[in-house]
Design a protein around this motif. Structure first.
Motif, PDB file in Angstrom:
ATOM      1  N   GLN A   1     -31.000 -23.970 -21.445  1.00 23.29           N
ATOM      2  CA  GLN A   1     -32.362 -24.423 -21.114  1.00 23.29           C
ATOM      3  C   GLN A   1     -32.401 -25.105 -19.745  1.00 23.29           C
TER       4      GLN A   1
ATOM      5  N   GLU B   1     -25.437 -15.205 -27.194  1.00 28.44           N
ATOM      6  CA  GLU B   1     -24.525 -14.321 -26.436  1.00 28.44           C
ATOM      7  C   GLU B   1     -23.252 -15.064 -26.062  1.00 28.44           C
TER       8      GLU B   1
ATOM      9  N   ARG C   1     -27.539 -24.108 -26.343  1.00 29.92           N
ATOM     10  CA  ARG C   1     -28.931 -23.816 -25.994  1.00 29.92           C
ATOM     11  C   ARG C   1     -29.465 -24.804 -24.952  1.00 29.92           C
TER      12      ARG C   1
ATOM     13  N   PHE D   1     -39.302 -20.851 -26.800  1.00 26.19           N
ATOM     14  CA  PHE D   1     -38.586 -20.284 -25.657  1.00 26.19           C
ATOM     15  C   PHE D   1     -37.311 -19.602 -26.164  1.00 26.19           C
TER      16      PHE D   1
ATOM     17  N   GLY E   1     -33.604 -23.063 -16.863  1.00 22.25           N
ATOM     18  CA  GLY E   1     -34.974 -22.541 -16.813  1.00 22.25           C
ATOM     19  C   GLY E   1     -35.944 -23.509 -16.169  1.00 22.25           C
TER      20      GLY E   1
ATOM     21  N   ARG F   1     -35.621 -17.153 -25.202  1.00 25.72           N
ATOM     22  CA  ARG F   1     -34.597 -16.615 -24.313  1.00 25.72           C
ATOM     23  C   ARG F   1     -33.382 -17.537 -24.210  1.00 25.72           C
ATOM     24  N   TYR F   2     -33.608 -18.844 -24.318  1.00 27.95           N
ATOM     25  CA  TYR F   2     -32.468 -19.756 -24.225  1.00 27.95           C
ATOM     26  C   TYR F   2     -31.582 -19.625 -25.456  1.00 27.95           C
ATOM     27  N   GLN F   3     -32.237 -19.449 -26.588  1.00 33.12           N
ATOM     28  CA  GLN F   3     -31.473 -19.285 -27.818  1.00 33.12           C
ATOM     29  C   GLN F   3     -30.680 -17.979 -27.784  1.00 33.12           C
ATOM     30  N   GLU F   4     -31.326 -16.911 -27.299  1.00 29.93           N
ATOM     31  CA  GLU F   4     -30.611 -15.633 -27.212  1.00 29.93           C
ATOM     32  C   GLU F   4     -29.404 -15.746 -26.293  1.00 29.93           C
ATOM     33  N   ARG F   5     -29.624 -16.389 -25.151  1.00 25.40           N
ATOM     34  CA  ARG F   5     -28.524 -16.589 -24.201  1.00 25.40           C
ATOM     35  C   ARG F   5     -27.395 -17.391 -24.858  1.00 25.40           C
TER      36      ARG F   5
END
Lengths: 262, 333
Positions: A107, A132, A103, A123, A110, A125-129
């Motif tokens: 991060q 993945e 993560r 935030f 970003g 989106r960083y965790q989702e990325r």
């Protein structure tokens, strides 16, 4: 194959006192290829990677990335330009969770790094990325394990996961299978295969395991005592007499060298 | 939003502590209120130190320079220049920040012990300056500044309860500020830098500026604590700039648990309150006893009190209670 040169070094040199680790290496790496660097121990491969990723400053020569001179740039700026690097000796954040390791790398891409008064969990989106990427490298289900508690093979995967989360165009993989048992190697090879299949990425690989090199490379550069002694396709390199002399005369004798010719 | 009941359930111990502290002036006499004020001030100082050492992995031996500068700004401006208090506050913040930038930019080129040594040298320079006889007309030399005029409404002697609430609010405010910072994206990067600085740089973080930033924040917190300290004691002496102050911060952070936020606060309670009682019981030999207690604390709580309890929360005791309650349940049935 794309003909654009993504990375070029011009007589790159690194001295450590009296020791010349890299003695004027000029290499061109084409975009989208898998370009491997091989050579006996002490050939200067890892030092060469350290120069490319900005860990060391060269004592001479220049490095061009996508046509720009990056010789003087610090490591963090090269990372933002798109040069990502994994390490031969596992280099992770040992007391953080697997998820947090990746993560943090996500991060860094970003623009939220200096939001001092917001909660980092806001935030997502960083965790989702990161999740993945953990899926991609096969660490899903271990995201809450503290990194230093992972088995060695998983640490190597995490190492690549951190690298992928920075979304590099050029990946410098320094012996991704270092210290791995024979059973763990296919897992890493599968990950590298997935990176190649995703397209658009250029991979530079340092490896000692010949079957991996022969299978995964488009171009091979052979280094010996800090200099390039040969470059070509796997088939060309396997039949090169200078290369065989370097290996046989050096500390390594590669059993099965011929057997792995494509 | 979570319902109020679950919010309360998760936080009731903290709310209870806060309620006790709020009601304390009703039960404690002036002396103990004064002791609490000192605990609160030291707690903020320790908290600021922990932001550096515990969260960012930066070992500084010169943290007293921030604390002492805050104290001297208060002394020089209130006593020397007769400024109003509200105008002094921004100057304290600016001084802490400026010193942070300066120390950061000059000394962060080196790491670890070398960094610690240079910060020590920095702090000693300021300490010697504060005590120098050439500056006596302004700083009072080695005697320092005494009798700083504090506005009557917050007089530490006549209005001690007011002063108590001011320092309590100061601690609570700074605690939550530190907590926000630690849990922010920036705070996570600082933890990454503590864990593996070289790797943080290769994934794209400009380690240098992150470190300067946290030194600035930590410096401002310490300077504010120093300023309040000067208001409470109505003085600013070279002692507040001395290396002893830095060691206090170090001890409070280590005893409480570095890398936790409540740890340094607890460390401040232990050091100040224990120090007070030990001095009562053992007279001038109290540091000897304190040293033994410190050794025992480090042996039994290697990660500090809070850090160790989080790792193995009194496992033995918890099991013993569980066994006891199970036994009682069997008897009842």
């Amino acid at each position: 194959m794309d003909n654009t040169i993504i990375l070029e070094t011009n007589r790159l040199r690194k001295d450590f006192g009296g020791l010349v680790a890299v003695a004027g290496v000029s290499v061109k790496v084409r975009q989208g290829t898998s370009h491997s660097i091989i050579g006996p121990n002490g050939a200067g491969k890892t030092t060469f990677f350290n120069l490319l990723s900005g860990v060391f400053k060269p004592t001479g020569g220049t490095i061009y990335f996508k046509g720009h001179d990056i010789t003087a740039l610090p490591a963090y700026q090269r990372s933002h330009l798109g040069i990502g690097r994994s390490f031969q000796i596992t280099n992770i954040f040992p007391n953080l969770t697997v998820l947090e390791n990746v993560r943090l790398a996500a991060q860094s891409r970003g623009r939220d790094n200096f939001k001092l008064l917001s909660d980092f969990r806001a935030f997502g989106r960083y965790q989702e990325r990161a999740l993945e990427i953990l899926e991609l490298v096969g660490l899903r289900g271990k995201e809450l394990t503290v990194a230093h508690a992972l088995p060695h093979g998983d640490k190597r995967k995490l190492e690549i996961g951190i690298l992928l989360a920075t979304e590099p165009e050029l990946l410098l993989l320094d012996e991704p299978t270092a210290g791995m048992s024979q059973e763990e190697v296919p897992g890493i090879m599968e990950v590298i295969g997935k990176i190649k299949a995703s397209g658009g990425k250029t991979i530079m690989l340092v490896e000692h395991k010949m079957e991996i090199i022969m299978r995964a490379s488009d171009v091979i550069t052979v280094m010996h005592l800090g200099s390039v002694i040969a470059e070509g396709t796997p088939a060309q390199i396997a039949n090169d007499e200078a290369v065989q002399a370097a290996y046989l005369g050096g500390t390594h004798t590669y059993r099965g060298w011929r057997a792995h010719q494509p | 939003m979570q319902p109020l009941s679950s919010w309360l359930k998760a936080r009731w111990p903290w709310l209870a502590v806060l309620a006790c502290l709020t009601l304390a002036p009703a039960f404690l006499n002036k002396f103990y209120l004064g002791l609490m004020v000192q605990v609160f001030i030291l707690a903020v100082f320790a908290l600021s130190y922990d932001l550096l050492m515990g969260y960012s992995g930066i070992l500084s031996f010169g943290h007293a320079m921030f604390f002492g500068s805050g104290a001297y700004v208060v002394g020089l401006l209130l006593k020397g220049a007769a400024w109003p208090l509200y105008a002094v506050l921004p100057v304290i913040i600016a001084t802490g920040a400026l010193m942070g930038v300066l120390v950061g930019i000059v000394t962060l080129r080196v790491r670890g012990v070398y960094f610690a040594m240079i910060t020590l040298a920095f702090a000693e320079v300021i300490y010697i300056l504060s005590a120098s006889s050439q500056l006596r007309p302004w700083t009072g030399g080695d005697e320092g500044l005494h009798g700083i005029p504090v506005p009557a409404w917050m007089s530490p002697t006549a209005e001690r309860v007011t002063f108590y609430y001011i320092s309590l609010s100061f601690l609570v405010l700074m605690y939550f500020l530190a907590r926000r910072i630690v849990n922010s994206p920036t705070g996570r990067v600082l933890i990454a830098i503590r864990e593996n600085e070289a790797r943080a740089a290769t994934i794209g973080y400009n380690v240098f500026w992150y470190k300067v930033l946290i030194i600035v924040i930590s410096g401002v917190l310490a300077a504010l604590a120093g300023g309040l300290n000067a208001l409470y004691f109505r003085n600013a002496t070279p002692e507040v700039l001395g290396v002893g102050r830095t060691i206090d911060a170090l001890l409070m952070t280590i005893i409480g648990g570095m890398g936790t936020l409540i740890g340094p606060v607890l460390g401040a309670v232990v050091i100040r309150v224990l120090g007070n009682y030990l001095a009562d019981w053992f007279g001038p030999r109290w540091p000897l006893v304190f040293g033994l207690i410190f050794v025992a604390l480090v042996m039994f709580f290697p990660w500090g009190i809070v850090g160790t309890l989080r790792q193995r929360p009194l496992r033995g005791l918890a099991q013993w209670i569980k066994r006891l309650s199970r036994g009682a349940g069997q008897k009842a049935s």
